[in-house]
Design a protein around this motif. Structure first.
Motif, PDB file in Angstrom:
ATOM      1  N   VAL A 161       0.835  -1.204   0.000  1.00 35.20           N
ATOM      2  CA  VAL A 161       0.000   0.000   0.000  1.00 35.20           C
ATOM      3  C   VAL A 161       0.871   1.256   0.000  1.00 35.20           C
ATOM      4  O   VAL A 161       0.604   2.219  -0.736  1.00 35.20           O
ATOM      5  N   ASN A 162       1.919   1.249   0.810  1.00 41.15           N
ATOM      6  CA  ASN A 162       2.816   2.406   0.847  1.00 41.15           C
ATOM      7  C   ASN A 162       3.503   2.625  -0.497  1.00 41.15           C
ATOM      8  O   ASN A 162       3.659   3.767  -0.949  1.00 41.15           O
ATOM      9  N   ASP A 163       3.927   1.545  -1.137  1.00 37.81           N
ATOM     10  CA  ASP A 163       4.516   1.671  -2.476  1.00 37.81           C
ATOM     11  C   ASP A 163       3.500   2.254  -3.459  1.00 37.81           C
ATOM     12  O   ASP A 163       3.850   3.043  -4.341  1.00 37.81           O
ATOM     13  N   ALA A 164       2.254   1.839  -3.314  1.00 38.35           N
ATOM     14  CA  ALA A 164       1.214   2.262  -4.257  1.00 38.35           C
ATOM     15  C   ALA A 164       0.959   3.771  -4.211  1.00 38.35           C
ATOM     16  O   ALA A 164       0.474   4.340  -5.197  1.00 38.35           O
ATOM     17  N   VAL A 165       1.274   4.404  -3.097  1.00 40.68           N
ATOM     18  CA  VAL A 165       1.013   5.849  -2.970  1.00 40.68           C
ATOM     19  C   VAL A 165       2.305   6.655  -2.855  1.00 40.68           C
ATOM     20  O   VAL A 165       2.294   7.787  -2.379  1.00 40.68           O
ATOM     21  N   THR A 166       3.419   6.060  -3.300  1.00 39.77           N
ATOM     22  CA  THR A 166       4.708   6.747  -3.209  1.00 39.77           C
ATOM     23  C   THR A 166       5.063   7.421  -4.527  1.00 39.77           C
ATOM     24  O   THR A 166       4.968   6.807  -5.598  1.00 39.77           O
ATOM     25  N   ASN A 167       5.457   8.682  -4.448  1.00 39.84           N
ATOM     26  CA  ASN A 167       5.886   9.436  -5.627  1.00 39.84           C
ATOM     27  C   ASN A 167       7.190   8.837  -6.158  1.00 39.84           C
ATOM     28  O   ASN A 167       8.189   8.798  -5.436  1.00 39.84           O
ATOM     29  N   PRO A 168       7.228   8.358  -7.411  1.00 37.69           N
ATOM     30  CA  PRO A 168       8.441   7.718  -7.934  1.00 37.69           C
ATOM     31  C   PRO A 168       9.638   8.669  -7.995  1.00 37.69           C
ATOM     32  O   PRO A 168      10.781   8.215  -7.919  1.00 37.69           O
ATOM     33  N   ALA A 169       9.386   9.954  -8.124  1.00 34.23           N
ATOM     34  CA  ALA A 169      10.487  10.917  -8.255  1.00 34.23           C
ATOM     35  C   ALA A 169      11.092  11.284  -6.904  1.00 34.23           C
ATOM     36  O   ALA A 169      12.310  11.308  -6.737  1.00 34.23           O
ATOM     37  N   THR A 170      10.233  11.570  -5.925  1.00 29.09           N
ATOM     38  CA  THR A 170      10.729  12.031  -4.622  1.00 29.09           C
ATOM     39  C   THR A 170      10.834  10.909  -3.595  1.00 29.09           C
ATOM     40  O   THR A 170      11.425  11.101  -2.533  1.00 29.09           O
ATOM     41  N   HIS A 171      10.198   9.761  -3.907  1.00 29.55           N
ATOM     42  CA  HIS A 171      10.161   8.615  -2.991  1.00 29.55           C
ATOM     43  C   HIS A 171       9.463   8.952  -1.684  1.00 29.55           C
ATOM     44  O   HIS A 171       9.708   8.322  -0.657  1.00 29.55           O
ATOM     45  N   GLU A 172       8.600   9.954  -1.724  1.00 31.85           N
ATOM     46  CA  GLU A 172       7.799  10.326  -0.567  1.00 31.85           C
ATOM     47  C   GLU A 172       6.349   9.917  -0.811  1.00 31.85           C
ATOM     48  O   GLU A 172       5.853   9.964  -1.935  1.00 31.85           O
ATOM     49  N   GLN A 173       5.674   9.527   0.268  1.00 30.16           N
ATOM     50  CA  GLN A 173       4.285   9.101   0.133  1.00 30.16           C
ATOM     51  C   GLN A 173       3.386  10.304  -0.165  1.00 30.16           C
ATOM     52  O   GLN A 173       3.520  11.358   0.452  1.00 30.16           O
ATOM     53  N   ASP A 174       2.487  10.089  -1.119  1.00 29.44           N
ATOM     54  CA  ASP A 174       1.578  11.154  -1.540  1.00 29.44           C
ATOM     55  C   ASP A 174       0.208  10.530  -1.822  1.00 29.44           C
ATOM     56  O   ASP A 174      -0.214  10.419  -2.970  1.00 29.44           O
ATOM     57  N   PRO A 175      -0.508  10.096  -0.767  1.00 27.98           N
ATOM     58  CA  PRO A 175      -1.750   9.349  -0.950  1.00 27.98           C
ATOM     59  C   PRO A 175      -2.884  10.154  -1.585  1.00 27.98           C
ATOM     60  O   PRO A 175      -3.843   9.571  -2.078  1.00 27.98           O
ATOM     61  N   ARG A 179      -2.785   9.918  -9.342  1.00 25.81           N
ATOM     62  CA  ARG A 179      -1.936   9.411 -10.423  1.00 25.81           C
ATOM     63  C   ARG A 179      -1.205   8.137  -9.982  1.00 25.81           C
ATOM     64  O   ARG A 179      -1.139   7.164 -10.721  1.00 25.81           O
ATOM     65  N   TRP A 180      -0.673   8.159  -8.744  1.00 26.72           N
ATOM     66  CA  TRP A 180       0.078   6.998  -8.259  1.00 26.72           C
ATOM     67  C   TRP A 180      -0.867   5.824  -8.025  1.00 26.72           C
ATOM     68  O   TRP A 180      -0.530   4.675  -8.339  1.00 26.72           O
ATOM     69  N   MET A 181      -2.044   6.114  -7.490  1.00 32.51           N
ATOM     70  CA  MET A 181      -3.014   5.050  -7.272  1.00 32.51           C
ATOM     71  C   MET A 181      -3.462   4.440  -8.599  1.00 32.51           C
ATOM     72  O   MET A 181      -3.710   3.230  -8.696  1.00 32.51           O
ATOM     73  N   ALA A 182      -3.539   5.287  -9.631  1.00 34.69           N
ATOM     74  CA  ALA A 182      -3.927   4.784 -10.949  1.00 34.69           C
ATOM     75  C   ALA A 182      -2.901   3.788 -11.483  1.00 34.69           C
ATOM     76  O   ALA A 182      -3.253   2.761 -12.076  1.00 34.69           O
ATOM     77  N   GLY A 186      -4.022   0.100 -11.868  1.00 36.30           N
ATOM     78  CA  GLY A 186      -3.916  -0.295 -13.273  1.00 36.30           C
ATOM     79  C   GLY A 186      -3.058  -1.533 -13.445  1.00 36.30           C
ATOM     80  O   GLY A 186      -3.400  -2.456 -14.204  1.00 36.30           O
ATOM     81  N   THR A 187      -1.910  -1.599 -12.738  1.00 34.98           N
ATOM     82  CA  THR A 187      -1.052  -2.778 -12.794  1.00 34.98           C
ATOM     83  C   THR A 187      -1.781  -4.003 -12.270  1.00 34.98           C
ATOM     84  O   THR A 187      -1.716  -5.093 -12.865  1.00 34.98           O
TER      85      THR A 187
END
Length: 634
Positions: A161-175, A179-182, A186-187
Motif C-alpha cells: 500500500v505504501n509503495d502504491a502511494v509513493t511518488n516515484p520521483a521524490t520517494h515520498e508518500q503522496d496518498p 496518479r500513483w493510485m492509478a 492499473g497494474t
C-alpha cells in the motif's frame, strides 16, 4: 517394462522446463522479489549512516548472496536445502535488531562489523540446531502455521500500500495524488485480466507482464527515468569482509540468535505453504533441510556483507498465482540475482520500476499469501474455542504492531525485539498459546483421538492392544486388518504426526493382493451401502442425486467393476461435483489394470487421510501431507 515404471512420473517440483521458460519465470520471480530484496539494506544503510557508495555495495552484496541462498534452497546439496520453489531473501524481522546492534557499537561500518559477527554465529547456530528444531513440528499444527502464514500476508500488505502511494520521483508518500493510485490499480487490473483471458504460458507470467506494461506506461507519461542506470558502473563485485574482519559481542550474538529462531518459524510456515501449493508432503527432514540452508545462507550473508536469510513469503504467493511449481525456476532466479549482483547497471534498470507499479503487483502477491494462510485455517476445528482464541489473539496483536509500529517504543527494552514487527509478535503469540492450550497440563500425553469429553491420549494409544487399536483406528482404512496391523507394529508413537506416518508407511507396504483387498472393501458408487454420514464426508455420497443422475453413476460403477474387478473409489473432498465424478470415472476406464489400481489407492489414501484429520486431534501440522508419497505410484 512393468506397469509401475510405465506410469511413474516426475513430480512437477522437479520438472526442468525449457530454457526460455526458466528465464522468463525466473525473471518474474526476481522482479517480484527485487523491491523487498533491496529494501532491507536501504533501510539499514540509511539508519546507521552509510554513504551512498557503501549503500550500493550493500545492495549488490544482498542480490549476490540472495542468488546463492536461493540456489542452495531450491537445488539442495545432500541434507541442505528443501528442494522446493522457495526464493531466499533477507528477513525483515532482522531490520530493527541489526540497526540496534550497529548503533550500539558506533554506527556506520564499525557497527556493521559487530552485526556481521553476530550474523555469522547465529547462522552457524541455526545450522547446528536444525535437526532438533524439526522435531518440534507437533507445536506447529494448522492453527499455528495457518495463523502465521495469514499474518505474514496481512502484515506485508501495508508495504504494498505504501509503495502504491509513493511518488516515484521524490520517494515520498503522496496518498492524495490519484496518479500513483492509478498506476497501482492499473497494474493490478492488468494482472487480473491476463489471468482471466489468457491461458498457458502467458497467464503464468501475468505479474511480469503487469510490471512491464505498468512501467512502460509510466515511462511514456514521464514518471519513470533511467538516471540511476547511467550512474551505475557496468561491473561491480563486493568482496567478502569489505568493511573489515567481523567483531563479536555476546549481547549482539544472543539478539541475532533470537531473530534466527523467530525466522525459523517464518521459514517453517513458508515451507508448509509451498508444500500445500505444489502438492508435496512436508516432513521433519524437509524442515531440517530448510533450516540448514537458512543457516548456511546466513553465514554466507555475514561473510559477504549481508544479513540473515529466510524463505521469502512474497514469492510463495507468486508460485500460487502462476501455478508454476518447478524448483528449477527459483534456481534460475538465483542465477539471475547473482548476475544482477555483479552488474550494478543491469540491476539499476530493475530498480527504475516506479514504486506505484511495484505496489500494484505486490498487492496481489501479498494478499495471495494471506489467502494461503486462510486455506490452512479452513482445516482447523473452530468449534473448539481454544483454536478460536489462538487465531483471534495472534491476529489482533499482529495487527496492533503492524498498524501502530510505534508501540514498540513504549515497551521495556527486553521486549523491543518481540514488538519489532507484527509477524514476530503474531507468530510468537500463536506458538505460545498453542502450547498453553494443547500441551500444558496433561499428565498422560497429548490428546490424539476421540471427542473432548471422551478423549484418548497418545500414551493410551501406545499402550493399546491390537484389538483396541483396531477398534479405535480401523475405520480410517475401511477396517483393513493388514494396514492396521502394520501401523500397530510401529509403536510407540512420539506424536500424532508419527501415528499418521505409521498408516502412510503401512499403505505403501501393501502387496498387490492386499491393495486390491482394501479397495474392494469400499462399496460401489450408488449401491445401498453407499450411504450414511461417513460416506457423505469422504467417499462420494449420491443420496442427493435425482433418479437419472443416480442411474448414470450406477452404470459407471457397474462398468468399472466389470472392467477392473474392484469398485470405483473417488474421494469426495477432491471431486465433489456430480459431473466431475462421471468425467473422472470414465476417463480412468482407459487405464491399464495395474495403473488403475495405483489411481484407486491414491483415492483410498486421500479418504483415509481426511478420516484421520477428523479422528485425530493433533494431526500432522498441515493437512498438506495427504499421503503425498502415494503419488509416486502413479
Amino acid at each position: 517394462m512393468t506397469v509401475r515404471s510405465a506410469v511413474t512420473r516426475r513430480h512437477p517440483v522437479d520438472e526442468v522446463l525449457p530454457a526460455h521458460k526458466l528465464a522468463a519465470y525466473g525473471f518474474q520471480h526476481v522482479v517480484a522479489f527485487y523491491a523487498g530484496a533491496v529494501l532491507v539494506p536501504i533501510i539499514i544503510g540509511g539508519a546507521i549512516g552509510l554513504t551512498n557508495e557503501q549503500l550500493i555495495h550493500l545492495i549488490n552484496a544482498d542480490l549476490f548472496t540472495c542468488g546463492i541462498a536461493s540456489i542452495i534452497q531450491a537445488v539442495g546439496f545432500r541434507k541442505i536445502g528443501v528442494k522446493l520453489p522457495l526464493l531466499q531473501g533477507v528477513t525483515f524481522a532482522g531490520v530493527s535488531p541489526v540497526i540496534a546492534i550497529a548503533m550500539a557499537n558506533g554506527g556506520g561500518t564499525e557497527g556493521l562489523l559487530y552485526v556481521y559477527g553476530a550474523v555469522i554465529v547465529a547462522g552457524l547456530f541455526t545450522f547446528l540446531i536444525a535437526p532438533w528444531f524439526s522435531r518440534l513440528l507437533r507445536f506447529f499444527p494448522p492453527v499455528v502455521t495457518g495463523t502465521v502464514i495469514a499474518i505474514i500476508g496481512i502484515a506485508l500488505l501495508p508495504v504494498a500500500v505504501n509503495d502504491a502511494v509513493t511518488n516515484p520521483a521524490t520517494h515520498e508518500q503522496d496518498p492524495t495524488n490519484g496518479r500513483w493510485m492509478a498506476y497501482a490499480i492499473g497494474t493490478l487490473v492488468i494482472i487480473v485480466l491476463i489471468q482471466r483471458f489468457f491461458r498457458g504460458f502467458t497467464a503464468t507470467i501475468a505479474v511480469l507482464l503487469g510490471l512491464v506494461i505498468g512501467s512502460a506506461t509510466a515511462y511514456v507519461l514521464g514518471d519513470m527515468t533511467f538516471d540511476g542506470v547511467s550512474e551505475a558502473s557496468w561491473v561491480g563485485f563486493t568482496q567478502p569482509f569489505l568493511f573489515g574482519a567481523p567483531k563479536f559481542s555476546v549481547i549482539a550474538i544472543i539478539s541475532m540468535i533470537v531473530v534466527l529462531m523467530i525466522t525459523a518459524v517464518e521459514s517453517t510456515g513458508s515451507v508448509f505453504a509451498t508444500g500445500e501449493i505444489v502438492g508435496k508432503r512436508i516432513t521433519k527432514d524437509d524442515i531440517a533441510a530448510t533450516l540448514r540452508a537458512d543457516g548456511v545462507a546466513t553465514v554466507i550473508g555475514g561473510s559477504f556483507n549481508s544479513f540473515p536469510y529466510t524463505a521469502f513469503s512474497e514469492n510463495v504467493g507468486l508460485v500460487r498465482l502462476t501455478r508454476v511449481r518447478s524448483r528449477w525456476v527459483v534456481a534460475a532466479a538465483g542465477v539471475i540475482m547473482i548476475v544482477l549482483g555483479l552488474l550494478p547497471k543491469t540491476a539499476a534498470v530493475v530498480a527504475s520500476i516506479p514504486s506505484p507499479v511495484l505496489g500494484g503487483a505486490a498487492l496481489a502477491l501479498f494478499a495471495t499469501v494471506a489467502v494461503v494462510g486462510i486455506q490452512t485455517l479452513s482445516k482447523v476445528d473452530f468449534t473448539d474455542h481454544r483454536n478460536l482464541i489462538i487465531v483471534a489473539t495472534s491476529l489482533g496483536l499482529a495487527l496492533l504492531v503492524t498498524i501502530q509500529p510505534t508501540v514498540s517504543e513504549g515497551v521495556p527494552s527486553w521486549l523491543e525485539l518481540l514488538f519489532s514487527s507484527g509477524i514476530v509478535l503474531g507468530a510468537f503469540t500463536a506458538i505460545v498459546l498453542n502450547i498453553l492450550f494443547f500441551h500444558v497440563g496433561g499428565s498422560r500425553g497429548a490428546t490424539v483421538a476421540g471427542s473432548p469429553g471422551d478423549s484418548i491420549t497418545l500414551d493410551a494409544v501406545n499402550e493399546m492392544s491390537l484389538d483396541e487399536f483396531s477398534t479405535t483406528f480401523g475405520d480410517v482404512v475401511q477396517g483393513s486388518d493388514w494396514v492396521v496391523r502394520r501401523a500397530y507394529e510401529q509403536r510407540p508413537y512420539a506424536d500424532a504426526h508419527a501415528l499418521r506416518e505409521a498408516f502412510q508407511d503401512s499403505l505403501l507396504a501393501g502387496t498387490t493382493e492386499e491393495q486390491v483387498e482394501l479397495i474392494s472393501a469400499f462399496p460401489d458408487l450408488g449401491s445401498e451401502d453407499d450411504t450414511g454420514e461417513a460416506f457423505a464426508k469422504d467417499h462420494v455420497s449420491l443420496a442427493h442425486l435425482g433418479d437419472e443422475e443416480h442411474r448414470s453413476v450406477v452404470d459407471l460403477a457397474t462398468a468399472y467393476r466389470d472392467h477392473f474387478g474392484f469398485p470405483l473409489v473417488i474421494c469426495a473432498a477432491e471431486t465433489e461435483h456430480y459431473d466431475r465424478v462421471l468425467a473422472n470415472g470414465w476417463s480412468r476406464m482407459e487405464n491399464s489394470p495395474g495403473a488403475e489400481r495405483s489411481f484407486a489407492m491414491i483415492e483410498v489414501a486421500k479418504i483415509a487421510n481426511h478420516r484421520f484429520d477428523d479422528l485425530v486431534a493433533d494431526a500432522n501440522p498441515i493437512a498438506a501431507a495427504r499421503f503425498g508419497r502415494l503419488n509416486d505410484l502413479s
